[in-house]
Structures are given as C-alpha cells and as structure tokens.
Design a protein around this motif. Sequence first.
Motif, PDB file in Angstrom:
ATOM      1  N   GLY A 126     -10.505   3.111  34.507  1.00  0.00           N
ATOM      2  CA  GLY A 126     -10.756   1.680  34.593  1.00  0.00           C
ATOM      3  C   GLY A 126      -9.586   0.937  35.217  1.00  0.00           C
ATOM      4  N   SER A 127      -9.240  -0.194  34.649  1.00  0.00           N
ATOM      5  CA  SER A 127      -8.152  -1.017  35.157  1.00  0.00           C
ATOM      6  C   SER A 127      -7.134  -1.288  34.056  1.00  0.00           C
ATOM      7  N   HIS A 128      -5.900  -1.553  34.464  1.00  0.00           N
ATOM      8  CA  HIS A 128      -4.801  -1.929  33.560  1.00  0.00           C
ATOM      9  C   HIS A 128      -4.418  -0.808  32.596  1.00  0.00           C
ATOM     10  N   THR A 129      -4.654   0.435  32.956  1.00  0.00           N
ATOM     11  CA  THR A 129      -4.255   1.536  32.084  1.00  0.00           C
ATOM     12  C   THR A 129      -2.808   1.933  32.357  1.00  0.00           C
ATOM     13  N   ILE A 130      -2.222   2.633  31.378  1.00  0.00           N
ATOM     14  CA  ILE A 130      -0.896   3.227  31.535  1.00  0.00           C
ATOM     15  C   ILE A 130      -1.003   4.688  31.145  1.00  0.00           C
ATOM     16  N   MET A 131      -0.539   5.575  32.018  1.00  0.00           N
ATOM     17  CA  MET A 131      -0.488   7.000  31.707  1.00  0.00           C
ATOM     18  C   MET A 131       0.951   7.456  31.894  1.00  0.00           C
ATOM     19  N   ALA A 132       1.574   7.893  30.810  1.00  0.00           N
ATOM     20  CA  ALA A 132       2.976   8.294  30.858  1.00  0.00           C
ATOM     21  C   ALA A 132       3.117   9.672  31.498  1.00  0.00           C
ATOM     22  N   ASN A 133       4.352  10.073  31.701  1.00  0.00           N
ATOM     23  CA  ASN A 133       4.670  11.276  32.465  1.00  0.00           C
ATOM     24  C   ASN A 133       3.898  12.508  31.992  1.00  0.00           C
ATOM     25  N   VAL A 134       3.357  13.250  32.940  1.00  0.00           N
ATOM     26  CA  VAL A 134       2.680  14.531  32.726  1.00  0.00           C
ATOM     27  C   VAL A 134       1.409  14.375  31.884  1.00  0.00           C
ATOM     28  N   THR A 135       0.799  13.219  31.927  1.00  0.00           N
ATOM     29  CA  THR A 135      -0.561  13.092  31.402  1.00  0.00           C
ATOM     30  C   THR A 135      -1.495  13.875  32.318  1.00  0.00           C
ATOM     31  N   THR A 136      -2.384  14.682  31.738  1.00  0.00           N
ATOM     32  CA  THR A 136      -3.238  15.569  32.521  1.00  0.00           C
ATOM     33  C   THR A 136      -4.696  15.359  32.142  1.00  0.00           C
ATOM     34  N   LEU A 137      -5.489  14.916  33.096  1.00  0.00           N
ATOM     35  CA  LEU A 137      -6.911  14.688  32.878  1.00  0.00           C
ATOM     36  C   LEU A 137      -7.703  15.789  33.576  1.00  0.00           C
ATOM     37  N   ALA A 138      -8.503  16.520  32.816  1.00  0.00           N
ATOM     38  CA  ALA A 138      -9.410  17.504  33.398  1.00  0.00           C
ATOM     39  C   ALA A 138     -10.584  16.790  34.073  1.00  0.00           C
ATOM     40  N   GLY A 139     -11.491  17.559  34.645  1.00  0.00           N
ATOM     41  CA  GLY A 139     -12.600  16.979  35.384  1.00  0.00           C
ATOM     42  C   GLY A 139     -13.526  16.140  34.530  1.00  0.00           C
ATOM     43  N   HIS A 140     -14.093  15.090  35.152  1.00  0.00           N
ATOM     44  CA  HIS A 140     -15.155  14.266  34.551  1.00  0.00           C
ATOM     45  C   HIS A 140     -14.671  13.433  33.366  1.00  0.00           C
ATOM     46  N   VAL A 141     -13.380  13.235  33.211  1.00  0.00           N
ATOM     47  CA  VAL A 141     -12.853  12.404  32.118  1.00  0.00           C
ATOM     48  C   VAL A 141     -13.012  10.931  32.488  1.00  0.00           C
ATOM     49  N   HIS A 142     -13.399  10.104  31.511  1.00  0.00           N
ATOM     50  CA  HIS A 142     -13.506   8.665  31.706  1.00  0.00           C
ATOM     51  C   HIS A 142     -12.466   7.970  30.820  1.00  0.00           C
ATOM     52  N   VAL A 143     -11.740   7.022  31.387  1.00  0.00           N
ATOM     53  CA  VAL A 143     -10.735   6.257  30.648  1.00  0.00           C
ATOM     54  C   VAL A 143     -11.036   4.780  30.846  1.00  0.00           C
ATOM     55  N   GLY A 144     -11.176   4.048  29.740  1.00  0.00           N
ATOM     56  CA  GLY A 144     -11.540   2.637  29.802  1.00  0.00           C
ATOM     57  C   GLY A 144     -10.366   1.725  30.102  1.00  0.00           C
ATOM     58  N   ASP A 145     -10.675   0.451  30.356  1.00  0.00           N
ATOM     59  CA  ASP A 145      -9.659  -0.546  30.671  1.00  0.00           C
ATOM     60  C   ASP A 145      -8.618  -0.661  29.550  1.00  0.00           C
ATOM     61  N   TRP A 146      -7.377  -0.873  29.945  1.00  0.00           N
ATOM     62  CA  TRP A 146      -6.262  -1.160  29.036  1.00  0.00           C
ATOM     63  C   TRP A 146      -5.874   0.024  28.143  1.00  0.00           C
ATOM     64  N   ALA A 147      -6.422   1.198  28.367  1.00  0.00           N
ATOM     65  CA  ALA A 147      -6.025   2.352  27.562  1.00  0.00           C
ATOM     66  C   ALA A 147      -4.596   2.768  27.911  1.00  0.00           C
ATOM     67  N   ILE A 148      -3.904   3.335  26.926  1.00  0.00           N
ATOM     68  CA  ILE A 148      -2.541   3.821  27.108  1.00  0.00           C
ATOM     69  C   ILE A 148      -2.497   5.272  26.649  1.00  0.00           C
TER      70      ILE A 148
END
Length: 262
Positions: A126-148
């Motif tokens: 989404g928008s306005h998210t923060i992912m800190a160093n070495v965050t790893t998302l596998a395929g087809h993952v959904h992350v909503g707005d403002w998630a950290i």
Amino acid sequence: MSSIHPTAIVDPAARLHPSVEVGPYSIIGAHVSLGEGSRVGPHCVIDGHTTIGRDNRFYPFCSIGSDPQDKKYAGEPTRLEIGDGNTFRESCTVSTGTTQDEGVTRIGDDNWLMAYVHIAHDCRIGSHTIMANVTTLAGHVHVGDWAIIGGLTGIHQFSRVGAHAMAGFASRIAQDVPPFVMVAGNPCEAHGFNQEGLKRRGFSAERIGVVKQMYRALYRKSLTLDAAKAEIEALLGTVPDADGEVRLMLDFLANAPRGIVR
C-alpha cells in the motif's frame, strides 16, 4: 535533458522524464518508465516492464523490475508498478509479477524501504509503509497502508499484513496480521494494538477506543473467531467516525484463508 552520468547505460527505448537523474554505472532497460523528479543512484539496475512514478529515490545497488524468482516463470511480459515518493535504500530487490497471479507487482506511494528489503513477485504494497533492513516478502504478500515491518522479518507467501499493523524485529509471519495489531516473535504472536501509531496519525480517542474493543474481541475474550467477528460487527454505528475502521477489520477477517496470527 535528463541528468545521466556518462557511465550509465540507458536503453534508447526507455522513457525518462527530463528531470530524472541516473548515477554512475546504473542500467535502465528498454521497457522502463521513470517519472518526474526520480533519482537513480550508482550501480542500480532497473529493468523489466516497470513503470515508476514521480519523486522516487533509488540508492546504490538496487535491483528493480528483475524477473520473478519463480521456477514456473517462462519469460512472460509481467509488470512492476511503483507509485510516487518512495525511497528504496541500498540493495533493495523488487521483482515483476507472474501469470499465476495478476501478472503485476504493485507498490503505492510514500513507502520507506530500508537496505536489503526484498519484495517478491505479485506482492501488493500500500502506501506510507516502513520496512526496516532485511525485511523479506515472499510471493503474493499483501501489506496495507501505514504498516511497519521490523528488520530481519520474513513473511510467508500469500500472507497479508493489515493497515496500521506493526511487526517487531525478526518476526516470522506465516499467517495474516489483522489491521492495527502489533505482532512479534517466532512463532509470531499478538502483543497489543498500534495505539501510538494511530495517535500520531490523528485518530481521535473515540476511534482508538473502538480499535481497542476490536482487539479485545479478537485476543482478550477467548472468543471463537466467528464470535469475535460478530462482536466487532456490533460496533458499527456506536462511534460513526470509527465505522471505517470496523469495516476495514471485518473485510480483512472475511478473507483470511491462511488464518490470522492469534
């Protein structure tokens, strides 16, 4: 004219706004579109059928629009779409989609992705998210707005992280994280709701109170999931300004085939 370092390689078919900057030794592929004000640092590779909006910043050694890391991928012209105002710190990797999904990986606006973040094929950010160093998302993952998402966190394929949720350092997320909920650990467990984040985003005390009641229904009353959803639905209309948050939670819980972190 775009400011392109003489050592950079930019395919003549690439579409770059005149204000775009490309640093030393970077490579821009033929099917790339870069919007106004975007800056590409040194040693970056942006390839694939990739559309990037305005005011994005790519720090050194990013690999954007690469082929999906999926053995079923057979060279189909799948896509990557990136919105406006995103920051990709050093060595971020983002893949295009696959035909097993909608064929596109999407990233919204104003996201802050720290070093070595990996976003795999067919993810939806989404928008306005923060992912800190070495965050790893596998395929087809959904992350909503403002998630950290805390550093060194891994998210299992097809899992979802709801809007305003928060994951602590080195979490292992293998089920859905509902909106507003804070999780941490391996295995991942819920640890309250993101009250401070909601305050910072201007939520009123009444709206935060409704979010607290939803969290209590899911995690503090020993209810079945169906009973918790019924209690959450009963909150509609009690604080009209919070009906959007209630519907957000209900919609999320209605589509959780992997189950939720609980």
